[in-house]
Design a protein around this motif. Structure first.
Motif, mmCIF file in Angstrom:
data_model
loop_
_atom_site.group_PDB
_atom_site.id
_atom_site.type_symbol
_atom_site.label_atom_id
_atom_site.label_comp_id
_atom_site.label_asym_id
_atom_site.label_seq_id
_atom_site.Cartn_x
_atom_site.Cartn_y
_atom_site.Cartn_z
ATOM 1 N N LEU A 44 40.803 10.052 11.200
ATOM 2 C CA LEU A 44 40.652 8.774 11.902
ATOM 3 C C LEU A 44 39.428 8.788 12.809
ATOM 4 O O LEU A 44 38.649 7.833 12.837
ATOM 5 N N SER A 47 36.262 8.684 10.648
ATOM 6 C CA SER A 47 36.103 7.341 10.079
ATOM 7 C C SER A 47 35.589 6.371 11.137
ATOM 8 O O SER A 47 34.708 5.547 10.857
ATOM 9 N N ALA A 48 36.140 6.470 12.333
ATOM 10 C CA ALA A 48 35.680 5.591 13.417
ATOM 11 C C ALA A 48 34.223 5.873 13.767
ATOM 12 O O ALA A 48 33.453 4.946 14.027
ATOM 13 N N LEU A 51 32.043 4.359 11.016
ATOM 14 C CA LEU A 51 32.010 2.914 11.194
ATOM 15 C C LEU A 51 31.140 2.536 12.384
ATOM 16 O O LEU A 51 30.369 1.574 12.321
ATOM 17 N N MET A 91 35.049 -6.921 10.467
ATOM 18 C CA MET A 91 36.008 -5.824 10.676
ATOM 19 C C MET A 91 37.437 -6.299 10.438
ATOM 20 O O MET A 91 38.237 -5.598 9.814
ATOM 21 N N VAL A 95 40.145 -4.799 7.805
ATOM 22 C CA VAL A 95 41.431 -4.265 8.277
ATOM 23 C C VAL A 95 42.585 -5.001 7.601
ATOM 24 O O VAL A 95 43.558 -4.383 7.149
ATOM 25 N N THR A 130 45.608 2.596 13.487
ATOM 26 C CA THR A 130 44.316 2.742 12.801
ATOM 27 C C THR A 130 43.466 1.485 12.973
ATOM 28 O O THR A 130 42.267 1.575 13.236
ATOM 29 N N SER A 131 44.080 0.326 12.829
ATOM 30 C CA SER A 131 43.351 -0.935 12.976
ATOM 31 C C SER A 131 42.791 -1.084 14.378
ATOM 32 O O SER A 131 41.635 -1.498 14.550
ATOM 33 N N VAL A 133 42.012 1.304 16.533
ATOM 34 C CA VAL A 133 40.907 2.256 16.727
ATOM 35 C C VAL A 133 39.647 1.752 16.034
ATOM 36 O O VAL A 133 38.544 1.791 16.601
ATOM 37 N N MET A 134 39.768 1.263 14.811
ATOM 38 C CA MET A 134 38.596 0.792 14.066
ATOM 39 C C MET A 134 37.988 -0.461 14.699
ATOM 40 O O MET A 134 36.765 -0.591 14.784
ATOM 41 N N ALA A 137 36.141 0.621 17.831
ATOM 42 C CA ALA A 137 34.887 1.301 17.457
ATOM 43 C C ALA A 137 33.841 0.292 17.002
ATOM 44 O O ALA A 137 32.670 0.380 17.376
ATOM 45 N N GLY A 138 34.258 -0.692 16.207
ATOM 46 C CA GLY A 138 33.325 -1.729 15.754
ATOM 47 C C GLY A 138 32.807 -2.581 16.896
ATOM 48 O O GLY A 138 31.626 -2.928 16.951
#
Length: 161
Positions: A44, A47-48, A51, A91, A95, A130-131, A133-134, A137-138
């Motif tokens: 995770l 991946s973040a 991204l 994003m 997601v 997960t959503s 965190v992403m 990050a975005g």
């Protein structure tokens, strides 16, 4: 002892608290679960970071566009909100599509236990984390390059790009 009071012939060779007994029974499960959680957290995080790099570069390449908009009199807050909104829509659609496909496959019985009712609950929680965190990050990846582009002189942004 309590056992001797109940039955004098009853022998209890090793009396231990229940918590200690459960710990001894479950200690072989804890290490693989901890390793799996650690690997999942690492995936995770990586991946973040990927991204973050992709979004940051994408916004940094728009320095000329940002300079033109500001030179033409656009409000810097509106330019920043437009960039952030575009990034969050991108994003959010990713997601939603990815999470929807995972939940659909789990609901069809393709999850680890094969019991959709149990799998959907655990996967929904994981997809939520997960959503989040992403998306964070975005958001962080597009805000700072856009703010940096807004701080420079619009003429310099046009000249450098």
């Amino acid at each position: 002892m309590i056992a001797a009071d109940v039955d004098a012939g009853l022998s209890v060779p090793e009396a231990r608290p229940l918590g200690e007994w459960i710990w001894q029974q479950d200690r072989w499960v804890i290490a693989p679960v901890a390793a799996s959680a650690g690997v999942s957290a690492l995936v995770l995080f990586l991946s973040a970071m990927g991204l973050f790099a992709l979004m940051s570069i994408s916004v940094s390449r728009r320095t000329r566009e940002i300079g033109v908009r500001v030179a033409l009199g656009a409000n810097p807050h509106h330019v920043l909100s437009r960039i952030v909104t575009t990034a969050m829509v991108l994003m959010g659609s990713g997601v939603a599509a990815g999470g929807g496909l995972v939940l659909l496959s789990v609901a069809l019985g393709l999850g680890p236990t094969g019991r959709p009712a149990d799998d959907v609950v655990s996967f929904a929680a994981w997809i939520g984390i997960t959503s989040a965190v992403m998306l964070v990050a975005g958001l962080l990846a597009c805000v700072e390059p856009a703010r940096r582009a807004l701080r420079i002189n619009p003429i310099d942004a046009l000249r450098d790009a």
